[in-house]
Scaffold this active site. Structure first.
Site, PDB file in Angstrom:
ATOM      1  N   HIS A  44      -8.209  -4.691  -1.631  1.00 21.52           N
ATOM      2  CA  HIS A  44      -6.967  -4.211  -1.042  1.00 21.52           C
ATOM      3  C   HIS A  44      -6.302  -5.253  -0.149  1.00 21.52           C
ATOM      4  O   HIS A  44      -5.087  -5.352  -0.106  1.00 21.52           O
ATOM      5  CB  HIS A  44      -7.266  -2.947  -0.228  1.00 21.52           C
ATOM      6  CG  HIS A  44      -6.041  -2.150   0.103  1.00 21.52           C
ATOM      7  ND1 HIS A  44      -5.258  -1.552  -0.861  1.00 21.52           N
ATOM      8  CD2 HIS A  44      -5.462  -1.850   1.295  1.00 21.52           C
ATOM      9  CE1 HIS A  44      -4.267  -0.892  -0.278  1.00 21.52           C
ATOM     10  NE2 HIS A  44      -4.359  -1.077   1.018  1.00 21.52           N
ATOM     11  N   ASP A  53     -10.064  -3.259  -5.674  1.00 18.29           N
ATOM     12  CA  ASP A  53      -9.467  -2.480  -4.590  1.00 18.29           C
ATOM     13  C   ASP A  53      -9.860  -1.009  -4.715  1.00 18.29           C
ATOM     14  O   ASP A  53      -9.512  -0.356  -5.697  1.00 18.29           O
ATOM     15  CB  ASP A  53      -7.946  -2.627  -4.659  1.00 18.29           C
ATOM     16  CG  ASP A  53      -7.220  -1.990  -3.483  1.00 18.29           C
ATOM     17  OD1 ASP A  53      -7.851  -1.229  -2.732  1.00 18.29           O
ATOM     18  OD2 ASP A  53      -6.022  -2.258  -3.322  1.00 18.29           O
ATOM     19  N   SER A  82       0.850  -1.182   0.000  1.00 14.07           N
ATOM     20  CA  SER A  82       0.000   0.000   0.000  1.00 14.07           C
ATOM     21  C   SER A  82       0.894   1.242   0.000  1.00 14.07           C
ATOM     22  O   SER A  82       1.690   1.419  -0.909  1.00 14.07           O
ATOM     23  CB  SER A  82      -0.962  -0.045   1.189  1.00 14.07           C
ATOM     24  OG  SER A  82      -2.020   0.862   1.023  1.00 14.07           O
TER      25      SER A  82
END
Length: 694
Positions: free
Chosen positions: A663, A628, A542
């Site tokens: 995600h 995501d 991320s």
């Protein structure tokens, strides 16, 4: 045997003019204009984009075919460290105690309860049954009403983080109301059990409204609407059940709205109006409010109290004063005690404060460890619960009597395949950054691992949003460590590992400190014999994936492999696209390149996608999820295409897009490990230069 040819993405130059600056994006076409629909239904993806992503997946699979056996072995090892029929320590609440447990082989848990002190189980929900036949299934918030008659849960079935909330009547076993759609995963029952407060996500996946509806079904009533696209919303109740609280905030500014539990249909009242740069959170402690805040220059936070009905700033009185370097991370309130959590120099500690005065610390001895308050449902109790762990010590759940100071071990994480902490050593090292700051590094290795630079190293980092990297126990990391690897975690600026000032020193105009700190950690490990240049695998996800992209550009020579999980690498384009869910909320972290020329230039100067250049990059694996909403699939896809275009060396650039997840990757507890096994197998393959023999 020759290497398979990588996919060659077409170039479709798009000229972008912004604040008098011009850039060209050759791969902007990878963003499906219909991305909002794709979040809800991945089958809606445009055909040419799908074809490209599937070609990338096929190339990755072909390149890593020689690691299939290793991936299976890594997965089996990690799965073997999980107690398959595990269960949580029951949390008492009145006549019941609540828990989650897993059946043998199940990917998802059963939520259950039983009479306090023993008795037959009542199944609240069976996630495994609910997930049957679904490619993705994840439960966010879940909990019971205060009268123990209802149980609600929020489920996401795409990975898009659009949740459906359902309420079950525990007497009949039937759903008590029509489901709540397009919800956030956060909700709260009113203390009188009559209402449920929930948060609506708009078409751009932003939480923007709080609604109230009768818990057993009825019409939704708008309670609160947030007009600032940059704010997140949350809802909960105070520890003493005196109020419902709506939380509003972003990375640097917060605000709380309160509703008395005695009148849950009343309009919310703001406690203290938001002021940019001021963060506060509050809880009600029987007869007073306790406020945690960074106001008045309390960078590492302080605690205040207020005995006003509405705790506006004018009524706050300092209680636990600010101490630079002692970061107050949170607190839990009980009838007779309050426990505050602190972090000093990347180590956690817990301090118990009695209502009638006096305090004491709950002490531990290891060099590096993590402590997490778990609390419980009950307010009128002297018992709190916390979890202790370290890189060598599996999780331990303790009940702690705040009055008698008696510590009761309730559970130790069981490792079915065996774990001997004496085989390992965890150390705390300190690297010196270019500006003289000392950056902590937590190291885990076998006791007999040589420190002559011969051991491969995995260096993990994040460094954003004030999230600290806790020195915790991981069943996953052991699979590398047991193979002679050294696992190192870099506690770099941008996180709050050394306090909130550590975070502030790694964001906006100081963001590059995050990247140079990580490089300093790698160089320190090399200097101390823990590794050598070109044999270090860098790993982050991320915003930590952005870190990976940045250090790939800055020092490609240091790394033998880079793993960038769901990497936020297209920073300039993403922060310039106001339709994306996280763009306005992220401006306090990175700056606003739409309106601020300095922010534009600063972001353009480090954005990994924009800074790709002709140099020899190491082997890179980027991963992503099609649905995501946080880091959209096209970020890693565009980055990989550009890296291949500019790659001046021979090392492969690989990508895997999970076509059925978001995600967090796969949703099951075992399926998720397959993705970690792929990451680790890639690291071993790359460091051993398996790609040269493919």
């Amino acid at each position: 045997m020759s290497l398979p040819a990588p996919p060659k993405a077409r170039k479709d130059p798009r000229r972008i003019e912004q604040l008098g600056r011009v850039r060209t994006d050759d791969y902007a076409w990878m963003k499906d204009d219909n991305w909002q629909q794709v979040l809800r239904d991945p089958k809606a993806l445009r055909a040419d984009v799908r074809e490209h992503l599937e070609a990338e997946n096929a190339y990755m699979k072909a390149m890593l075919a020689s690691t299939d056996e290793l991936q299976a072995k890594l997965f089996a090892e990690m799965k073997g460290r999980i107690k398959e029929d595990d269960s949580s320590v029951p949390a008492p609440d009145g006549a019941w105690e609540y828990y989650v447990r897993y059946e043998l082989g199940a990917e998802h848990p059963v939520h259950g309860r039983r009479p306090r002190g023993g008795g037959g189980e009542q199944v609240l929900i069976d996630e495994e049954a609910l997930a049957k036949g679904k490619a993705y299934f994840h439960v966010g918030g879940a909990g019971h009403s205060n009268d123990h008659a209802l149980y609600a849960w929020a489920a996401d079935e795409q990975g898009s983080e659009y949740y459906t909330i359902r309420v079950k009547d525990l007497a009949t076993g039937e759903e008590a109301a029509a489901p709540i759609e397009s919800a956030y995963g956060d909700f709260a029952f009113s203390p009188d059990s009559a209402w449920i407060f929930w948060i609506w996500r708009d078409e751009n996946a932003r939480p923007s409204k709080v609604y109230r509806r009768p818990a057993r079904g009825g019409d939704d009533v708008l309670v609160y609407e947030e007009h600032d696209e940059g704010m997140f919303l949350g809802v909960g109740t105070t520890a003493d059940d005196s109020h419902i609280v709506i939380h509003v905030g972003n990375q640097e500014t917060t605000e709380s709205w309160i509703i008395p539990a005695s009148d849950p249909t009343a309009a919310p009242v703001v406690a203290e109006p938001r002021r940019v740069g001021v963060k506060y959170s509050l809880d009600h402690w029987t007869d007073r409010w306790v406020i945690r805040t960074n106001d008045d220059g309390a960078v590492d936070f302080k605690l205040c109290v207020s005995q006003a009905e509405v705790p506006a700033k004018a009524t706050w009185r300092d209680w636990i004063a600010h101490q630079p370097g002692r970061y107050i991370t949170g607190f839990l309130a009980y009838a007779g005690h309050l426990v505050r959590a602190e972090r000093v120099n990347a180590l956690d500690r817990l301090v118990v404060m009695a209502r009638d005065g006096g305090e004491h610390e709950i002490a531990f001895d290891e060099e590096a460890y993590a402590l997490n308050l778990e609390g419980g449902f009950e307010y009128a109790t002297t018992v709190t619960r916390f979890v202790y762990q370290s890189p060598t010590t599996p999780r331990q759940w303790f009940d702690y009597d705040m009055a008698s100071r008696e510590r009761t071990l309730r559970k130790t994480q069981e490792i079915p395949s065996g774990h001997d902490p004496a085989r390992y050593v965890a150390r705390r090292l300190f690297a010196t950054a270019g500006d003289g700051e000392t950056v902590p590094i937590t190291v885990l290795m076998l006791k007999d691992t040589p420190l002559d630079g011969s051991a491969p190293v995995l260096l993990y980092g994040y460094g954003s949003y004030g999230h600290a990297m806790e020195p915790s126990f991981s069943i996953r990391n052991l699979s590398l460590v047991d193979r002679g690897w050294i696992w190192a975690t870099a506690h770099i600026r941008g996180g709050s590992d050394k306090g909130w000032a550590w975070f502030l020193d790694g964001r906006k105009e100081k963001k590059t400190n995050t990247f140079t700190d990580f490089i300093a950690c790698a160089e320190h490990l090399i200097d101390q014999g823990y590794g050598r240049k070109g044999k270090i695998a860098a790993y982050g996800g991320s915003a930590g994936g952005m870190l990976m992209g940045a250090v790939a550009n800055l020092r490609p020579d240091l790394w033998g492999a880079i793993i960038a999980a769901v990497p936020f690498v297209d920073v300039l384009n993403t922060m310039s696209d106001t339709t994306l869910p996280l763009t306005p909320p992220e401006w306090p972290e990175w700056g606003n390149p739409i309106e601020d020329p300095q922010a534009y230039d600063r972001i353009a100067g480090y954005s990994p996608y924009d800074q790709v250049s002709a140099q020899a990059y190491p082997p890179i694996l980027a991963t992503g999820g099609l649905s995501d909403p946080r880091v959209t699939y096209w970020e890693p896809a565009k980055w990989v295409a550009k890296l291949r275009e500019f790659q001046a060396g021979e090392a492969p650039i690989l990508m895997k897009i999970n076509m059925e997840a978001g995600h967090g990757g796969a949703s099951g507890r075992f399926d998720f490990l397959k993705e970690i096994a792929l990451d680790y197998a890639f690291a071993i393959w790359a460091i051993d230069e398996g790609w040269t023999r493919a």
